[in-house]
Design a protein around this motif. Structure first.
Motif, PDB file in Angstrom:
ATOM      1  N   UNK A 263       0.816  -1.207   0.000  1.00 33.73           N
ATOM      2  CA  UNK A 263       0.000   0.000   0.000  1.00 33.73           C
ATOM      3  C   UNK A 263       0.852   1.260   0.000  1.00 33.73           C
ATOM      4  N   UNK A 264       1.943   1.247   0.752  1.00 29.55           N
ATOM      5  CA  UNK A 264       2.761   2.445   0.917  1.00 29.55           C
ATOM      6  C   UNK A 264       3.589   2.736  -0.338  1.00 29.55           C
ATOM      7  N   UNK A 265       4.111   1.691  -0.974  1.00 32.46           N
ATOM      8  CA  UNK A 265       4.992   1.865  -2.133  1.00 32.46           C
ATOM      9  C   UNK A 265       4.277   1.667  -3.467  1.00 32.46           C
ATOM     10  N   UNK A 266       2.997   1.340  -3.440  1.00 31.36           N
ATOM     11  CA  UNK A 266       2.208   1.145  -4.663  1.00 31.36           C
ATOM     12  C   UNK A 266       2.883   0.125  -5.591  1.00 31.36           C
ATOM     13  N   UNK A 267       3.274  -0.995  -5.039  1.00 29.91           N
ATOM     14  CA  UNK A 267       4.001  -1.982  -5.831  1.00 29.91           C
ATOM     15  C   UNK A 267       3.133  -2.593  -6.930  1.00 29.91           C
ATOM     16  N   UNK A 268       1.840  -2.616  -6.719  1.00 29.90           N
ATOM     17  CA  UNK A 268       0.968  -3.212  -7.736  1.00 29.90           C
ATOM     18  C   UNK A 268       1.041  -2.447  -9.046  1.00 29.90           C
ATOM     19  N   UNK A 269       1.176  -1.120  -8.970  1.00 29.95           N
ATOM     20  CA  UNK A 269       1.239  -0.303 -10.168  1.00 29.95           C
ATOM     21  C   UNK A 269       2.652  -0.212 -10.743  1.00 29.95           C
ATOM     22  N   UNK A 270       3.657  -0.174  -9.877  1.00 29.55           N
ATOM     23  CA  UNK A 270       5.008   0.144 -10.341  1.00 29.55           C
ATOM     24  C   UNK A 270       5.933  -1.071 -10.419  1.00 29.55           C
ATOM     25  N   UNK A 271       5.715  -2.077  -9.606  1.00 29.15           N
ATOM     26  CA  UNK A 271       6.611  -3.248  -9.573  1.00 29.15           C
ATOM     27  C   UNK A 271       5.778  -4.514  -9.443  1.00 29.15           C
ATOM     28  N   UNK A 272       5.169  -4.980 -10.529  1.00 31.38           N
ATOM     29  CA  UNK A 272       4.270  -6.147 -10.419  1.00 31.38           C
ATOM     30  C   UNK A 272       4.959  -7.387  -9.861  1.00 31.38           C
ATOM     31  N   UNK A 273       6.214  -7.637 -10.253  1.00 31.64           N
ATOM     32  CA  UNK A 273       6.872  -8.862  -9.766  1.00 31.64           C
ATOM     33  C   UNK A 273       7.183  -8.757  -8.281  1.00 31.64           C
ATOM     34  N   UNK A 274       7.519  -7.555  -7.806  1.00 28.84           N
ATOM     35  CA  UNK A 274       7.689  -7.366  -6.369  1.00 28.84           C
ATOM     36  C   UNK A 274       6.351  -7.535  -5.663  1.00 28.84           C
ATOM     37  N   UNK A 275       5.293  -7.029  -6.278  1.00 27.17           N
ATOM     38  CA  UNK A 275       3.963  -7.162  -5.682  1.00 27.17           C
ATOM     39  C   UNK A 275       3.567  -8.628  -5.560  1.00 27.17           C
ATOM     40  N   UNK A 276       3.894  -9.424  -6.588  1.00 26.93           N
ATOM     41  CA  UNK A 276       3.587 -10.860  -6.513  1.00 26.93           C
ATOM     42  C   UNK A 276       4.420 -11.544  -5.431  1.00 26.93           C
ATOM     43  N   UNK A 277       5.662 -11.110  -5.293  1.00 27.42           N
ATOM     44  CA  UNK A 277       6.495 -11.685  -4.231  1.00 27.42           C
ATOM     45  C   UNK A 277       5.935 -11.350  -2.849  1.00 27.42           C
ATOM     46  N   UNK A 278       5.459 -10.123  -2.683  1.00 21.99           N
ATOM     47  CA  UNK A 278       4.864  -9.734  -1.396  1.00 21.99           C
ATOM     48  C   UNK A 278       3.577 -10.516  -1.135  1.00 21.99           C
ATOM     49  N   UNK A 279       2.791 -10.731  -2.183  1.00 18.85           N
ATOM     50  CA  UNK A 279       1.571 -11.527  -2.017  1.00 18.85           C
ATOM     51  C   UNK A 279       1.913 -12.962  -1.620  1.00 18.85           C
ATOM     52  N   UNK A 280       2.975 -13.504  -2.213  1.00 10.16           N
ATOM     53  CA  UNK A 280       3.402 -14.863  -1.844  1.00 10.16           C
ATOM     54  C   UNK A 280       3.840 -14.910  -0.380  1.00 10.16           C
ATOM     55  N   UNK A 281       4.553 -13.888   0.071  1.00 11.78           N
ATOM     56  CA  UNK A 281       4.975 -13.852   1.477  1.00 11.78           C
ATOM     57  C   UNK A 281       3.769 -13.686   2.401  1.00 11.78           C
TER      58      UNK A 281
END
Length: 643
Positions: A263-281
């Motif tokens: 939510x803070x870094x908006x990874x879903x919009x800017x870093x999809x692969x990081x967002x998927x890694x965070x979702x996995x964690x």
């Protein structure tokens, strides 16, 4: 005389290795003065241990702290003490690692043997401890001029750390006051930041603050659990929760911490692969929380340790990428998480047994987390200021968005024009075949030639009908009118129909067509058989179309998922293959390898797109692998319910 000599030789080794101290000593580390025996079975009794000791099986320890990491063995410690003073004295034996499960102290019974004197550990109620402190303490009565040997047995499902120290009681209480001050500062910072961010959340209703509050609460309670303060003050009579709380709170901290970073870094919009890694964690955090209640403490704690390591690293990488994109708040975020990363990694490596157990490694994670919490609170405050500045730039952003929309509109118009040209070309070709064949049939008598012309007409009509069906499916998908039907169907029958339909087409091109139907698949399933066949039809059409030599294989398999059946279908060809695009353009409408009117391979360029949309409409997924000149492999995974 002979018995006296044997007695002397048996006592001399103990005197040589005994820790000599008097009333002037205040603190005596015992790490290098003890001997260790590992019991992999955890079943050795004190009598057996004494016999093994007499046989020389104990190993002298040459480190300040015994660090066994995660071990399923029980460990026996032997310590020899030699008190040189004028009066009987009280001393405290401390093991300063609260998360240990069970400790047993054995002292001489006065008859040449040993007795169980005291027990401690977080699997026992706090009230059963001899001295009510967060660390494990045992009281020893030392007789001046008399050596005393003691045995300490310990076991734990978690990490095994043994910082063993002999204290004068007054010195211990004085030393602990400094530790309490440090912990009070750390937890004070956590509590202040929690309340501060709670008030901000209630004011602005930004979910980032809510996730951060939950993260602070979970991580703070985890630290309380690890430090033994939870057992001492919060759940003293709940040994079960004393064990389960540690992996549960680590999982909760990972869950809310990852969601806060998203939510803070908006990874879903800017870093999809990081967002998927965070979702996995986050999913791993939920699994850890569930296992802390349903599985063994050892498994849950190992999974929690794995989660903690990857959580810190992935969050750190997310902050670096955000900083690289120019996000102003990422500066505070990076400084905060760098501090936490250093402290957390030091503490985790200590738990795993790679770093020694000392004051710095024990409290590194907590000190780093206190600094991290304060800096992240500043980052959240700076984010509010940044949002105000973003509102001032809204007009400029709107202008840029209008330009982007104009470019997209121009691209859309170009694709529409190409689509109309393709449709005109593709529909005219089969129509010419039909008209020409029918005209020739009127000039000839019935015979072989007439049958040939009739086959041409039939083939052309079928080609045209497939094109019309594709356009119809595209229209229904775009309009949202296509619905999935749930009906029972025979699995083998579906693929037999596909084999009968596409086998002759492959044979007409000189290709082999193989149906590999796995053994043990269910006879009946519930789903939309028509859309399944339609989806596979697009893949088989392409496979036959783009294969000049070799053949096409339709492989069918699957597995039982517990709540249904997952069907796996692979369409494999030995055709021309293609170079996989870096983006998702392979599934875009009207995109073809060759868009010219003189191209070798026909079609509208919508088959793969329709195929994937139909599969996703049924809850499945489509993946592929291809290399130029090596053929292609498309894999379909589709969930069904057994009939």
């Amino acid at each position: 005389m002979r018995h006296f000599i044997l007695l002397i030789f048996s006592v001399l080794p103990m005197l040589a290795s005994a820790v000599v101290f008097d009333e002037h000593d205040r603190r005596i580390p015992l790490g290098r003065a003890m001997a260790v025996l590992e019991d992999p079975t955890r079943e050795a009794r004190i009598e057996e241990v004494v016999a093994l000791d007499a046989a020389g099986k104990f190993v002298p320890h040459d480190q300040d702290v015994l660090n066994a990491g995660y071990s399923r063995s029980a460990f026996w410690l032997r310590v020899d003490l030699d008190y040189r003073a004028g009066d009987r004295s009280r001393w405290w034996l401390e093991l300063a690692y609260p998360p240990l499960d069970l400790l047993e102290l054995y002292l001489p019974d006065g008859q040449g043997g040993y007795r169980l004197a005291e027990r401690s550990g977080d699997t026992l109620p706090f009230s059963q401890r001899q001295i009510h402190q967060r660390n494990h303490l045992f009281e020893l009565q030392m007789t001046p001029g008399q050596s005393q040997r003691l045995y300490l047995r310990l076991e734990s499902e978690g990490s095994i750390q043994v910082p063993l120290t002999l204290w004068a009681p007054v010195a211990y209480l004085e030393e602990q006051s400094a530790h309490i001050y440090i912990l009070a500062v750390i937890y004070g910072v956590l509590l202040v930041m929690l309340v501060y961010n709670l008030f901000i959340y209630l004011s602005v209703r930004d979910r980032s603050y809510l996730y951060y509050i939950l993260y602070i609460g979970s991580f703070g309670l985890y630290q309380i659990s690890v430090n033994g303060l939870g057992v001492q003050y919060f759940w003293p009579e709940s040994p079960w929760w004393a064990n389960a709380s540690t992996p549960f709170l680590i999982g909760a901290a990972g869950l809310f911490g990852c969601q806060f970073a998203r939510s803070f870094l908006h990874t879903r919009e800017h870093s999809p692969w990081i967002d998927r890694a965070l979702l996995a964690l986050m999913a791993l955090g939920v699994v850890t929380m569930v296992l802390s209640f349903t599985s063994s403490y050892a498994l849950a704690l190992r999974l929690a340790t794995f989660l903690a390591l990857w959580f810190i690293l992935v969050i750190f990488v997310a902050g670096i990428l955000a900083w690289h994109r120019g996000m102003r708040v990422a500066r505070y975020f990076m400084i905060a998480w760098t501090t936490f990363l250093i402290g957390g990694q030091i503490n985790t490596l200590m738990v795993l047994g790679y770093l020694p157990h000392m004051f710095l490694t024990m409290y590194a994670g907590q000190i780093g987390s206190a600094v991290e919490v304060a800096l992240l609170s500043l980052a959240l405050a700076d984010r509010i200021n940044m949002m105000k500045e973003e509102r001032a730039q809204m007009l400029e952003e709107t202008g840029r968005k209008l330009e982007e929309l104009n470019r997209e509109l121009a691209e859309s118009n170009r694709l529409k024009d190409q689509f109309l040209a393709n449709v005109t070309h593709e529909l005219r070709t089969p129509m010419h075949g039909v008209i020409g064949s029918l005209d020739l049939m009127r000039t000839l008598d019935l015979g072989n030639e007439l049958e040939q012309y009739q086959r041409i007409a039939t083939s052309s009509a079928r080609d045209m009908m497939r094109l019309v069906n594709d356009i119809l499916a595209l229209t229904e998908l775009q309009a949202g009118k296509l619905r999935v039907r749930q009906e029972a169907f025979g699995l083998r029958a579906v693929f037999d129909e596909l084999y009968m339909l596409y086998g002759p087409r492959a044979a007409s091109r000189g290709l082999d067509f193989d149906l590999d139907f796995a053994v043990g698949l269910p006879a009946m399933l519930v789903g939309d058989a028509a859309k399944l066949k339609q989806s596979l039809g697009y893949l088989l059409d392409n496979a036959i179309k783009f294969t000049l030599h070799g053949g096409v294989t339709l492989a069918v398999s699957g597995r039982d998922t517990g709540d249904g059946f997952e069907l796996r279908v692979e369409v494999i060809d030995t055709g021309i293959g293609f170079e996989a695009p870096s983006d998702d353009s392979l599934y875009q409408y009207f995109r073809q390898l060759d868009g010219s009117m003189t191209r070798q391979y026909g079609g509208l360029g919508i088959g793969l797109s329709l195929c994937r949309q139909l599969i996703e409409l049924q809850g499945g997924g489509l993946s592929y692998h291809s290399e130029p000149g090596q053929g292609s492999r498309f894999q379909l995974l589709m969930p069904f319910q057994p009939a």
